[in-house]
Design an enzyme around this catalytic site. Structure first.
Site, short mmCIF file in Angstrom:
data_model
loop_
_atom_site.label_atom_id
_atom_site.label_comp_id
_atom_site.label_asym_id
_atom_site.label_seq_id
_atom_site.Cartn_x
_atom_site.Cartn_y
_atom_site.Cartn_z
N CYS A 1 3.86 49.02 23.13
CA CYS A 1 4.98 49.44 22.29
C CYS A 1 5.42 50.87 22.60
CB CYS A 1 4.60 49.31 20.81
SG CYS A 1 5.91 49.84 19.70
N CYS B 1 6.48 52.86 19.54
CA CYS B 1 5.37 53.38 18.73
C CYS B 1 4.68 54.56 19.42
CB CYS B 1 4.31 52.30 18.50
SG CYS B 1 4.96 50.69 18.08
N ASP B 2 4.46 54.46 20.73
CA ASP B 2 3.55 55.40 21.40
C ASP B 2 4.21 56.31 22.44
OD1 ASP B 2 1.39 54.34 19.96
OD2 ASP B 2 1.20 52.69 21.39
#
Ligand code: NAP
Length: 309
Positions: A132, A135-136
């Site tokens: 992701c 997300c990261d």
């Protein structure tokens, strides 16, 4: 006894909830431990009709939830461990907090990211391996990273990561991308993105702190291996349908997707429907998942009406 339980809170689940809610069926939506489907981990959605300027994935999901709740959908954060059919034709859904009974069930559990299956891969998730970018990605500023895959997801992730990383290697096992022309073109035109063709990651290499520092690449044509320094690998090689808990109430195809009836979202069990990415390995779009959620809701409503007759 519920009229309809919807398992899953992606586009298919919320659309089914909107339709069954408007049909006065007071649907119960079970979200699992995490609310929202795959769009909650994406950025801008440009192809959902009605949003000419695009819409952020999480916002679209939020709006769908609000719309479903407006029509009486109830949401519970419960994960279904097992689904079974009772002698009277109703369903039992076993959760950690007890058993829920329902006359109909719509499975809209979507699909989970696929990983490469390398040794130590799962223990490195969160330590330089992830699926992701949204997300990261921000954790990897001014360092080189890699994306594995050649589809729309890989191109989208790679393009998004150019905001942070110093360099984005796009590692693909063939010499052409599967992604749509527009997304492939956008990725390949970006100065920070460098494709590495005909290659695969065969090993993750870590530093003293257990974080990824590099990968071993294998050129699948020449079989030569080389080391590529990257701080994070974003794996974007498709998804695995979340159908494991369903047991033998449905047929699964060879890849684990639920087999739907020839014309609709029914399964081999009356009163049990499947919608969205858990059953669709062809289109896998937000709008087609929503369309299937709508169809499943209408089919469940008709099944309930027939039961009453
Ligand atoms: P996908 O289209 O199935 O692509 C998966 C990619 O991973 C393919 O390039 C495949 O290689 C590669 N791959 C699969 N297994 C692999 C393995 N074991 N090792 C290395 N590479 C592997 O999946 P996706 O990109 O996640 O897209 C899924 C669906 O969502 C598609 O319909 C896509 O259009 C849609 N999507 C749309 C958007 C958007 O419109 N905004 C964004 C993301 C996704 P091969 O090409 O060799 O098979």
């Amino acid at each position: 006894m519920e009229n309809v339980v919807i398992i899953g809170t992606g586009c298919a689940g919320w659309t089914a909830a909107i339709y069954t809610g408007r049909a006065n069926l007071s649907p119960l939506v079970l979200s699992g431990t995490q609310l929202g489907g795959q769009l909650t981990t994406t950025t801008e959605v440009e192809n959902f009709p009605g949003f000419p300027e695009g819409v952020m994935g999480p916002e679209l999901m939020n709006r769908m939830q609000k719309q479903a709740e407006k029509f009486g959908a109830r949401v519970e954060y419960k994960k279904v461990n097992e689904l079974s059919k009772n002698d009277d034709g109703t369903f039992s859904l076993a959760t950690d907090d007890g058993v829920i009974q329902s006359k109909t069930v719509i499975i809209a559990t979507g699909a989970a990211p696929r990983y490469l299956g390398l040794e130590n891969e799962m223990s490195l998730v969160g330590h330089g391996v992830t699926s992701c970018a949204t997300c990261d990605g921000a954790f990897y500023r001014d360092v080189p990273v890699a994306v594995v895959g050649g589809g729309d997801s890989a191109c989208e992730e790679a393009t998004f990561l150019t905001r942070f990383a110093s360099k984005v290697y796009l590692i693909h096992r063939r010499d052409e991308l599967r992604a749509s022309k527009i997304m492939a073109g956008r990725a390949l035109a970006h100065e920070k993105i460098e494709p590495i063709w005909d290659s695969g990651v065969v090993e993750y290499l870590t530093d003293d702190e257990g974080e990824v520092r590099a990968v071993t690449l294998k050129n699948l044509k020449s079989e030569k291996t080389s080391e590529l320094e990257v701080k994070c690998v974003f794996v974007a090689i498709g998804h695995v349908p979340n159908s494991q808990f369903v047991g033998d109430l449905v047929d699964l195809d060879e890849n684990g997707y639920i087999v739907q009836s020839a014309h609709g979202t029914g399964t081999k069990t009356p009163g049990l429907y499947a919608a969205g990415d858990v059953a669709d390995h062809v289109y896998r779009q937000a709008i087609t998942a929503s369309g299937q959620g709508c169809a499943a809701a209408i089919e469940a409503e008709r099944y309930l009406a027939d039961l009453e007759d």
